[in-house]
Design a protein around this motif. Structure first.
Motif, PDB file in Angstrom:
ATOM      1  N   LEU A 168       4.035   5.669   0.323  1.00  6.69           N
ATOM      2  CA  LEU A 168       2.884   5.794   1.412  1.00  6.69           C
ATOM      3  C   LEU A 168       3.773   4.854   2.630  1.00  6.69           C
ATOM      4  CD1 LEU A 168       0.104   5.474   2.581  1.00  6.69           C
ATOM      5  CD2 LEU A 168      -0.068   3.254   1.209  1.00  6.69           C
ATOM      6  N   ASN A 170       2.674   2.895   5.966  1.00  7.28           N
ATOM      7  CA  ASN A 170       1.488   2.080   6.066  1.00  7.28           C
ATOM      8  C   ASN A 170       1.741   0.956   7.103  1.00  7.28           C
ATOM      9  OD1 ASN A 170      -1.467   0.550   5.630  1.00  7.28           O
ATOM     10  ND2 ASN A 170      -0.528  -0.639   4.109  1.00  7.28           N
ATOM     11  N   TRP A 179      -4.226   2.666   7.911  1.00  8.56           N
ATOM     12  CA  TRP A 179      -5.349   2.888   6.556  1.00  8.56           C
ATOM     13  C   TRP A 179      -6.129   1.777   6.270  1.00  8.56           C
ATOM     14  CZ3 TRP A 179      -4.648   7.703   6.037  1.00  8.56           C
ATOM     15  CH2 TRP A 179      -3.472   8.390   6.161  1.00  8.56           C
ATOM     16  N   ARG A 181      -8.796  -0.681   4.021  1.00  5.16           N
ATOM     17  CA  ARG A 181      -8.820  -1.127   2.758  1.00  5.16           C
ATOM     18  C   ARG A 181      -9.418  -0.132   1.675  1.00  5.16           C
ATOM     19  NH1 ARG A 181      -7.891  -5.623  -0.355  1.00  5.16           N
ATOM     20  NH2 ARG A 181      -7.130  -6.714   1.513  1.00  5.16           N
ATOM     21  N   GLU A 183      -9.561   2.882   2.077  1.00  6.26           N
ATOM     22  CA  GLU A 183      -8.697   3.950   1.716  1.00  6.26           C
ATOM     23  C   GLU A 183      -7.618   3.863   0.947  1.00  6.26           C
ATOM     24  OE1 GLU A 183      -8.505   6.967   5.870  1.00  6.26           O
ATOM     25  OE2 GLU A 183      -8.178   4.874   6.208  1.00  6.26           O
ATOM     26  N   LEU A 184      -7.038   2.681   1.046  1.00  2.00           N
ATOM     27  CA  LEU A 184      -5.985   2.015   0.117  1.00  2.00           C
ATOM     28  C   LEU A 184      -6.565   1.884  -1.198  1.00  2.00           C
ATOM     29  CD1 LEU A 184      -4.230  -0.664   2.574  1.00  2.00           C
ATOM     30  CD2 LEU A 184      -3.485   1.779   2.106  1.00  2.00           C
ATOM     31  N   GLU A 185      -7.722   1.344  -1.312  1.00  5.75           N
ATOM     32  CA  GLU A 185      -8.259   1.129  -2.703  1.00  5.75           C
ATOM     33  C   GLU A 185      -8.338   2.512  -3.413  1.00  5.75           C
ATOM     34  OE1 GLU A 185     -12.006  -0.947  -1.873  1.00  5.75           O
ATOM     35  OE2 GLU A 185     -11.039  -2.996  -1.972  1.00  5.75           O
ATOM     36  N   ARG A 188      -5.015   3.818  -4.546  1.00  6.94           N
ATOM     37  CA  ARG A 188      -4.630   2.983  -5.705  1.00  6.94           C
ATOM     38  C   ARG A 188      -5.492   3.457  -7.166  1.00  6.94           C
ATOM     39  NH1 ARG A 188      -8.018  -2.352  -6.033  1.00  6.94           N
ATOM     40  NH2 ARG A 188      -9.647  -0.433  -6.301  1.00  6.94           N
ATOM     41  N   SER A 200       4.922   1.338  -1.039  1.00 11.02           N
ATOM     42  CA  SER A 200       4.456   1.413   0.476  1.00 11.02           C
ATOM     43  C   SER A 200       5.318   0.651   1.406  1.00 11.02           C
ATOM     44  CB  SER A 200       3.160   0.578   0.602  1.00 11.02           C
ATOM     45  OG  SER A 200       2.551   0.706   1.872  1.00 11.02           O
ATOM     46  N   GLU A 202       5.812  -0.579   4.704  1.00 13.30           N
ATOM     47  CA  GLU A 202       4.965  -1.152   5.939  1.00 13.30           C
ATOM     48  C   GLU A 202       5.975  -2.026   6.953  1.00 13.30           C
ATOM     49  OE1 GLU A 202       2.339  -3.727   3.492  1.00 13.30           O
ATOM     50  OE2 GLU A 202       1.675  -2.064   2.361  1.00 13.30           O
ATOM     51  N   CYS A 215      -4.010  -3.786   6.478  1.00 10.21           N
ATOM     52  CA  CYS A 215      -4.194  -4.220   5.036  1.00 10.21           C
ATOM     53  C   CYS A 215      -2.885  -3.995   4.259  1.00 10.21           C
ATOM     54  CB  CYS A 215      -5.480  -3.801   4.481  1.00 10.21           C
ATOM     55  SG  CYS A 215      -5.824  -4.050   2.796  1.00 10.21           S
ATOM     56  N   MET A 217      -0.909  -3.129   1.339  1.00 10.70           N
ATOM     57  CA  MET A 217      -1.309  -2.404  -0.051  1.00 10.70           C
ATOM     58  C   MET A 217      -0.779  -3.644  -1.434  1.00 10.70           C
ATOM     59  SD  MET A 217      -2.148  -0.247  -1.884  1.00 10.70           S
ATOM     60  CE  MET A 217      -2.079   1.509  -1.229  1.00 10.70           C
TER      61      MET A 217
END
Length: 386
Positions: A168, A170, A179, A181, A183-185, A188, A200, A202, A215, A217
């Motif tokens: 990812l 991010n 992204w 939270r 979308e990240l959830e 996951r 991820s 970042e 947010c 990951m």
């Protein structure tokens, strides 16, 4: 403190990839992702102080380095990191390659959201794995444009038995998405259902535009491996250092082994002191930078809307990289960017660098430079009447 991001700093002749690689004095480079701004004063001071010592031997990364990273993410992003979770290496791309090596076997598949950072493709393939792409969908609603995940396709590709890692970006380079939270959830949950590990990148996490929130990951998925560095946000990428944050001890052991196999386990003596100065003393600088970059985006958007009506500027939620749809005025973005370089003397990356299919019709513009330079580049392009 007030910072002068309008200052034009001469970078030619310094061995600068962005400015010296073209071997021409009249080109405006808006391509590679580094900034033309002076770094925060605290970083300059820290490097000067370290340079006063006349020995530059092998570097031992001390406890106060880890403390600066932990403190930053706890106060800035409400993410509590433990010291033992952290490894360091020479950059986010080496970190990515080592993590892929540790988590995959040759022939397995690594899923990405395409278009994506071009080094994702090479890092995956260099480790003997196959790139698997879920193409982001452009939601072109009345409320505006936004790239979104095709969740059905994402889950189908996670369900492929050969898919073992989801890599990812991010926030996302090149589309500029930050992204949420939620979308990240969802990423996951899908990955966990199909036993796919999340890695991820970042590195752009401090480059967030007004109205958006980053947010990590790591606050969503305790099993995710996070790659980060202040290098991109604080314009110190040439100092070459990054962190890998992994909660699971066995996975961390395997990544550490890959770091040593790839021989990217040492950093230079300036990186830790600069990173500490960034995290401990330069928070107001990054806030001022984000505001200036946002104003650059607004200036670029307004100019293009008025003078280049065939271009469509995508929303930029994060990073300093603007994703622009130029499909209405060209059949080939490679030929189009070559013409911009040859005739306007403006260097911009074609979108196909970030996905041969998903990047068709797009260009990526780096706006992390004095506003006057962006306007000058756009004026040159306007005169071409293309």
């Amino acid at each position: 403190m007030k910072y002068n991001f309008d200052e034009r700093i001469e970078r030619r002749g310094t061995g600068c990839v962005k400015w010296d690689e073209s071997h021409a004095d009249d080109i405006i480079p808006l391509w590679v992702a580094d900034m033309d701004f002076a770094v925060a004063p605290a970083i300059q001071d820290a490097i000067r102080q370290r340079a006063m010592h006349p020995v530059f031997g092998y570097t031992y990364v001390q406890d106060d380095y880890y403390e600066s990273v932990i403190s930053w993410f706890q106060r800035r992003h409400q993410w509590v990191i433990q010291r033992e979770w952290m490894l360091y290496t020479t950059g986010v791309v080496p970190a990515m390659s080592c993590t892929i090596k540790a988590l995959t076997m040759p022939g397995e598949k690594v899923l990405i959201l395409s278009p994506d950072y071009n080094c994702f493709f090479s890092s995956i393939r260099n480790n003997g794995c196959e790139v698997l792409e879920t193409v982001l969908r452009l939601n072109d609603s009345l409320q505006g444009q936004r790239f979104e995940v095709d969740w059905e396709d994402f889950e189908t590709k996670c369900a492929d038995e050969k898919t073992t890692v989801f890599l990812l970006c991010n926030p996302h380079n090149p589309t500029g998405r930050v992204w949420t939270r939620e979308e990240l959830e969802q990423m996951r949950d899908i990955c966990h259902r199909h036993h796919v590990r999340i890695v991820s990148d970042e590195i752009h996490c401090e480059l967030i535009m007004p109205g958006h929130q980053f947010c990590p990951m790591g606050t969503v998925d305790a099993e995710a491996i996070i790659l980060n560095s202040p290098s991109k946000s604080f314009n110190i990428a040439g100092l070459m250092m990054a962190n890998i944050i992994c909660q699971d001890a066995e996975t961390r052991r395997r990544i550490d082994r890959a770091i040593n196999i790839n021989e990217v386990c040492d950093v230079n003596p300036f990186a830790p002191v600069a990173f500490k100065a960034a995290y401990n003393k330069s928070e107001d600088w990054i806030d001022a930078l984000n505001q200036y970059v946002w104003e650059n985006y607004q200036a670029l958007y307004d100019f293009i809307t008025q003078h280049l009506p065939l271009w469509r500027v995508m929303p930029m939620e994060g990073t300093y990289l603007v994703w622009v749809d130029v499909s209405a005025c060209c059949a080939s973005v490679e030929a189009y960017t070559e013409r911009l370089l040859k005739d306007a003397r403006v260097w911009i990356n074609p979108g196909t660098m970030y996905g041969p299919e998903s990047g068709k019709g797009y260009i990526r513009i780096n706006i992390a430079c004095p506003r006057s330079r962006i306007v000058e580049a756009l004026e040159r392009i306007k005169k071409l009447k293309i």
